[in-house]
Design a protein around this motif. Structure first.
Motif, mmCIF file in Angstrom:
data_model
loop_
_atom_site.group_PDB
_atom_site.id
_atom_site.type_symbol
_atom_site.label_atom_id
_atom_site.label_comp_id
_atom_site.label_asym_id
_atom_site.label_seq_id
_atom_site.Cartn_x
_atom_site.Cartn_y
_atom_site.Cartn_z
ATOM 1 N N ARG A 16 5.433 -9.038 -1.883
ATOM 2 C CA ARG A 16 4.505 -8.485 -2.853
ATOM 3 C C ARG A 16 3.117 -8.275 -2.249
ATOM 4 N N ASP A 17 2.722 -9.124 -1.314
ATOM 5 C CA ASP A 17 1.413 -8.935 -0.691
ATOM 6 C C ASP A 17 1.308 -7.553 -0.059
ATOM 7 N N GLY A 18 2.337 -7.132 0.650
ATOM 8 C CA GLY A 18 2.343 -5.810 1.278
ATOM 9 C C GLY A 18 2.315 -4.697 0.254
ATOM 10 N N ALA A 22 -0.651 -1.965 -0.175
ATOM 11 C CA ALA A 22 -0.371 -0.531 -0.101
ATOM 12 C C ALA A 22 -0.778 0.192 -1.379
ATOM 13 N N MET A 23 -0.598 -0.438 -2.527
ATOM 14 C CA MET A 23 -0.879 0.205 -3.804
ATOM 15 C C MET A 23 -2.352 0.115 -4.203
ATOM 16 N N GLY A 24 -3.082 -0.818 -3.601
ATOM 17 C CA GLY A 24 -4.500 -0.945 -3.910
ATOM 18 C C GLY A 24 -4.748 -1.211 -5.385
ATOM 19 N N ASP A 25 -5.667 -0.455 -5.973
ATOM 20 C CA ASP A 25 -6.024 -0.641 -7.379
ATOM 21 C C ASP A 25 -4.858 -0.384 -8.332
ATOM 22 N N GLU A 26 -3.889 0.408 -7.911
ATOM 23 C CA GLU A 26 -2.740 0.731 -8.759
ATOM 24 C C GLU A 26 -1.757 -0.433 -8.872
#
Length: 160
Positions: A16-18, A22-26
């Protein structure tokens, strides 16, 4: 933006960290469902994903690793719940089993790891460890993204 649900069949470590990175604010717009871990049976994988689909009507993505029973159970659940083309199904690692779901809309695409590069890197790092060199915790390895419509052609040249 509505929250999206994701089921993670056969995922036994936390990435989940990755995803969050990758998704940033989303990333905050997603809810993670319970991981689906089965006993290597198609029926159990199907049952678990069907439960997730019924429990989360806004479920939009599912990820499977290269275990044939989980792939098959996932595709059967998508089919039985009439989620073809609605539920995005992403596979990790190529499997001919995934090709069977392309025409029915049961697979969206895959990320295929380069096992040859992983093996070579492993041997190099083992040699470094034997020589007393420092070893990092992570080493990036290139992967290949294949969309469903290209999966059959990709499979023709895939090293098994």
């Amino acid at each position: 933006m509505t929250r999206k649900q994701m089921a993670l069949p056969w995922l036994h470590w936390n990435r989940r960290d990755g995803f969050d990175e990758a998704m940033g604010d989303e990333a905050g717009h997603f809810t993670w469902c319970q991981w689906i871990i089965n006993d290597l049976s198609v029926s159990r994988a199907r049952e678990q994903l069907e439960t997730q689909i019924m429990s989360y009507p806004d479920l939009r993505a599912v990820f499977t690793l290269g275990t044939e029973s989980v792939i098959t159970g996932t595709m059967e659940a998508i089919r039985s719940q009439k989620q073809e083309g609605v539920l995005y199904h992403y596979g990790f690692d190529y499997s001919p089993t995934l090709e069977a779901g392309v025409d029915e809309g049961l697979i969206t695409g895959i990320v295929d790891q380069n096992s040859e590069a992983i093996g070579s890197l492993l041997v190099d790092k083992l040699a470094d460890a034997v020589d007393g060199r420092e070893i990092s915790k992570e080493y990036p390895v290139d992967v290949t993204w294949i969309e469903a419509e290209n999966l059959k052609e990709y499979g023709k040249n895939h090293k098994r």
